[in-house]
Design a protein around this motif. Structure first.
Motif, PDB file in Angstrom:
ATOM      1  N   LEU A 150       0.866  -1.182   0.000  1.00  0.00           N
ATOM      2  CA  LEU A 150       0.000   0.000   0.000  1.00  0.00           C
ATOM      3  C   LEU A 150       0.898   1.226   0.000  1.00  0.00           C
ATOM      4  O   LEU A 150       1.617   1.474   0.967  1.00  0.00           O
ATOM      5  CB  LEU A 150      -0.905  -0.003   1.234  1.00  0.00           C
ATOM      6  CG  LEU A 150      -1.825  -1.221   1.398  1.00  0.00           C
ATOM      7  CD1 LEU A 150      -2.523  -1.178   2.756  1.00  0.00           C
ATOM      8  CD2 LEU A 150      -2.848  -1.284   0.272  1.00  0.00           C
ATOM      9  N   LEU A 151       0.869   1.985  -1.089  1.00  0.00           N
ATOM     10  CA  LEU A 151       1.737   3.150  -1.249  1.00  0.00           C
ATOM     11  C   LEU A 151       0.910   4.426  -1.108  1.00  0.00           C
ATOM     12  O   LEU A 151       0.014   4.682  -1.921  1.00  0.00           O
ATOM     13  CB  LEU A 151       2.426   3.103  -2.612  1.00  0.00           C
ATOM     14  CG  LEU A 151       3.324   4.279  -2.975  1.00  0.00           C
ATOM     15  CD1 LEU A 151       4.459   4.438  -1.961  1.00  0.00           C
ATOM     16  CD2 LEU A 151       3.886   4.118  -4.383  1.00  0.00           C
ATOM     17  N   ALA A 152       1.195   5.211  -0.056  1.00  0.00           N
ATOM     18  CA  ALA A 152       0.408   6.417   0.245  1.00  0.00           C
ATOM     19  C   ALA A 152      -1.080   6.121   0.095  1.00  0.00           C
ATOM     20  O   ALA A 152      -1.796   6.808  -0.635  1.00  0.00           O
ATOM     21  CB  ALA A 152       0.823   7.575  -0.672  1.00  0.00           C
ATOM     22  N   ALA A 241       2.834  -1.224   4.234  1.00  0.00           N
ATOM     23  CA  ALA A 241       2.192   0.074   4.009  1.00  0.00           C
ATOM     24  C   ALA A 241       3.260   1.155   4.098  1.00  0.00           C
ATOM     25  O   ALA A 241       3.989   1.235   5.088  1.00  0.00           O
ATOM     26  CB  ALA A 241       1.099   0.315   5.048  1.00  0.00           C
ATOM     27  N   LEU A 242       3.358   1.969   3.045  1.00  0.00           N
ATOM     28  CA  LEU A 242       4.394   2.991   2.963  1.00  0.00           C
ATOM     29  C   LEU A 242       3.746   4.370   2.822  1.00  0.00           C
ATOM     30  O   LEU A 242       2.871   4.565   1.960  1.00  0.00           O
ATOM     31  CB  LEU A 242       5.306   2.715   1.767  1.00  0.00           C
ATOM     32  CG  LEU A 242       6.075   1.382   1.832  1.00  0.00           C
ATOM     33  CD1 LEU A 242       6.690   1.059   0.479  1.00  0.00           C
ATOM     34  CD2 LEU A 242       7.145   1.442   2.913  1.00  0.00           C
ATOM     35  N   PHE A 243       4.184   5.302   3.658  1.00  0.00           N
ATOM     36  CA  PHE A 243       3.574   6.623   3.695  1.00  0.00           C
ATOM     37  C   PHE A 243       4.592   7.693   3.320  1.00  0.00           C
ATOM     38  O   PHE A 243       5.762   7.610   3.689  1.00  0.00           O
ATOM     39  CB  PHE A 243       3.009   6.896   5.095  1.00  0.00           C
ATOM     40  CG  PHE A 243       2.123   5.789   5.587  1.00  0.00           C
ATOM     41  CD1 PHE A 243       0.863   5.608   5.050  1.00  0.00           C
ATOM     42  CD2 PHE A 243       2.573   4.900   6.543  1.00  0.00           C
ATOM     43  CE1 PHE A 243       0.051   4.568   5.468  1.00  0.00           C
ATOM     44  CE2 PHE A 243       1.776   3.855   6.981  1.00  0.00           C
ATOM     45  CZ  PHE A 243       0.511   3.684   6.439  1.00  0.00           C
ATOM     46  N   ALA A 252       1.877  11.571   7.828  1.00  0.00           N
ATOM     47  CA  ALA A 252       2.493  10.252   7.696  1.00  0.00           C
ATOM     48  C   ALA A 252       2.682   9.573   9.049  1.00  0.00           C
ATOM     49  O   ALA A 252       2.418   8.370   9.200  1.00  0.00           O
ATOM     50  CB  ALA A 252       3.828  10.374   6.960  1.00  0.00           C
ATOM     51  N   ARG A 253       3.137  10.325  10.042  1.00  0.00           N
ATOM     52  CA  ARG A 253       3.399   9.721  11.349  1.00  0.00           C
ATOM     53  C   ARG A 253       2.110   9.235  12.003  1.00  0.00           C
ATOM     54  O   ARG A 253       2.036   8.097  12.484  1.00  0.00           O
ATOM     55  CB  ARG A 253       4.094  10.737  12.261  1.00  0.00           C
ATOM     56  CG  ARG A 253       4.440  10.193  13.640  1.00  0.00           C
ATOM     57  CD  ARG A 253       5.065  11.267  14.527  1.00  0.00           C
ATOM     58  NE  ARG A 253       4.192  12.412  14.716  1.00  0.00           N
ATOM     59  CZ  ARG A 253       3.204  12.446  15.622  1.00  0.00           C
ATOM     60  NH1 ARG A 253       2.959  11.395  16.391  1.00  0.00           N
ATOM     61  NH2 ARG A 253       2.462  13.535  15.754  1.00  0.00           N
ATOM     62  N   LEU A 267       1.224  -7.114   8.849  1.00  0.00           N
ATOM     63  CA  LEU A 267       1.369  -5.784   8.262  1.00  0.00           C
ATOM     64  C   LEU A 267       2.520  -5.031   8.921  1.00  0.00           C
ATOM     65  O   LEU A 267       2.577  -4.903  10.135  1.00  0.00           O
ATOM     66  CB  LEU A 267       0.051  -5.012   8.436  1.00  0.00           C
ATOM     67  CG  LEU A 267      -0.170  -3.751   7.621  1.00  0.00           C
ATOM     68  CD1 LEU A 267      -1.665  -3.434   7.561  1.00  0.00           C
ATOM     69  CD2 LEU A 267       0.560  -2.553   8.209  1.00  0.00           C
ATOM     70  N   ARG A 268       3.439  -4.541   8.098  1.00  0.00           N
ATOM     71  CA  ARG A 268       4.482  -3.632   8.588  1.00  0.00           C
ATOM     72  C   ARG A 268       4.361  -2.319   7.822  1.00  0.00           C
ATOM     73  O   ARG A 268       3.811  -2.278   6.712  1.00  0.00           O
ATOM     74  CB  ARG A 268       5.877  -4.239   8.417  1.00  0.00           C
ATOM     75  CG  ARG A 268       6.376  -4.301   6.998  1.00  0.00           C
ATOM     76  CD  ARG A 268       7.823  -4.746   6.932  1.00  0.00           C
ATOM     77  NE  ARG A 268       8.366  -4.623   5.583  1.00  0.00           N
ATOM     78  CZ  ARG A 268       8.933  -3.526   5.105  1.00  0.00           C
ATOM     79  NH1 ARG A 268       9.030  -2.449   5.864  1.00  0.00           N
ATOM     80  NH2 ARG A 268       9.401  -3.492   3.877  1.00  0.00           N
ATOM     81  N   SER A 269       4.867  -1.259   8.413  1.00  0.00           N
ATOM     82  CA  SER A 269       4.739   0.052   7.767  1.00  0.00           C
ATOM     83  C   SER A 269       6.045   0.810   7.828  1.00  0.00           C
ATOM     84  O   SER A 269       6.932   0.503   8.624  1.00  0.00           O
ATOM     85  CB  SER A 269       3.614   0.870   8.411  1.00  0.00           C
ATOM     86  OG  SER A 269       3.903   1.138   9.766  1.00  0.00           O
ATOM     87  N   GLY A 270       6.159   1.804   6.963  1.00  0.00           N
ATOM     88  CA  GLY A 270       7.343   2.647   6.928  1.00  0.00           C
ATOM     89  C   GLY A 270       7.013   3.984   6.307  1.00  0.00           C
ATOM     90  O   GLY A 270       5.960   4.162   5.686  1.00  0.00           O
TER      91      GLY A 270
END
Length: 301
Positions: A150-152, A241-243, A252-253, A267-270
């Motif tokens: 998931l990009l933005a 998931a990338l923000f 984003a935070r 699910l991991r995010s960055g």
């Protein structure tokens, strides 16, 4: 407002400096346009990319495809959602939300038949991410996929209000009553009614006349998570998931904290540093490579 000007400048600069793809082919499958970027190495991984709201595969996604396919053995497939770009269908309209999700099955089936044995990873940018969340949680897929990026992602109006940035002119303007009637009648009324206006600047529409600036209730429902927190929790496959750190739409935070609080162990995010809602697609290739290689490593362990 989304910074379209910087995005177009970045896109033009990268287009002139990036090497051309080894092999690009396009085709129509059941009215859906697919463009395939094959790397020079043997294909072990396929990345299937879905574009953001109102856009299509020609809106900078060619840059992403060339970056990723040039890096190694990853084949990138860009597709236009029905009612967008070179895919068939009335612009911004569909007969019912399930049509879009069934289309994902159609494309996945074609990709798997074309590249048997390859792992297939789905990537959704912005509303494309919202659509894929719906695909996995409001629909029962008939085709296998190995992971999701998931990009933005656009989580829509049902996400916590605090994660959305306050802007003078929102990108999407919504007429509420058609959605209310549609929900009260369980989809029988107003599904075909245009109820969302995407506020592209006039200069953007002049450059990209194929952009879709209005969505029907059915189209919006196909792309918008109804219960984003519950749906994120229910995603059944590995997800990254990338923000964008400087996203014009979301903080984003706070968004990363919202996703983490959903508690999905898959699910991991960055956060992609120094990037915006659109431009993040030009600086995400390394994160995509890490995600894909991580899935490959787990599969081979």
């Amino acid at each position: 407002m989304i910074d379209f000007i910087s995005f177009n400048e970045q896109s033009a600069q990268l287009d002139s400096s990036l090497p051309r793809a080894e092999k690009i082919t396009g085709c129509q499958i059941d009215g859906l346009y697919i463009r395939v970027y094959e790397p020079k190495d043997a294909i072990e991984e396929v990345l299937l990319v879905y574009h953001g709201g109102g856009a299509n595969s020609d809106a900078g996604y060619d840059i992403l495809a060339r970056q990723v396919s040039h890096d190694g053995a990853v084949c990138v497939c860009l597709t236009d959602i029905r009612g967008h770009g070179r895919s068939t269908g009335q612009r911004g309209k569909i007969s019912h939300p399930q049509q879009i999700w069934r289309d994902v099955d159609t494309v996945l089936g074609h990709v798997r038949a074309t590249f048997p044995g390859a792992r297939i990873h789905l990537l959704g940018h912005s509303s494309g991410g919202g659509m894929l969340i719906n695909y996995f949680t409001r629909y029962t897929p008939t085709q296998k996929s190995d992971s999701l990026i998931l990009l933005a992602p656009e989580f829509g109006p049902f996400a916590p209000a605090k994660i959305r940035r306050g802007v003078l002119l929102p990108f999407a303007s919504v007429k509420t009553w058609p959605f209310v009637l549609n929900a009260l009648t369980r989809g029988l009324l107003c599904g075909d009614q245009f109820a969302v206006t995407l506020n592209f600047p006039e200069e953007v529409l002049a450059l990209k006349p194929g952009f879709v600036s209005r969505y029907s209730v059915n189209m919006a429902n196909a792309l918008t998570p109804r219960h984003p927190a519950k749906q994120l929790t229910a995603l059944p496959l590995p997800v990254t998931a990338l923000f964008a750190e400087q996203d014009e739409l979301y903080d984003a935070r706070l968004t990363a904290e919202f996703v983490k609080a959903c508690g999905n162990q898959n699910l991991r995010s960055g956060i992609i540093q120094h990037s915006q809602h659109l431009g993040c697609m030009f600086t995400v290739s390394e994160e995509i490579r890490q995600h894909v290689m991580g899935i490959a490593g787990k599969s081979e362990a």
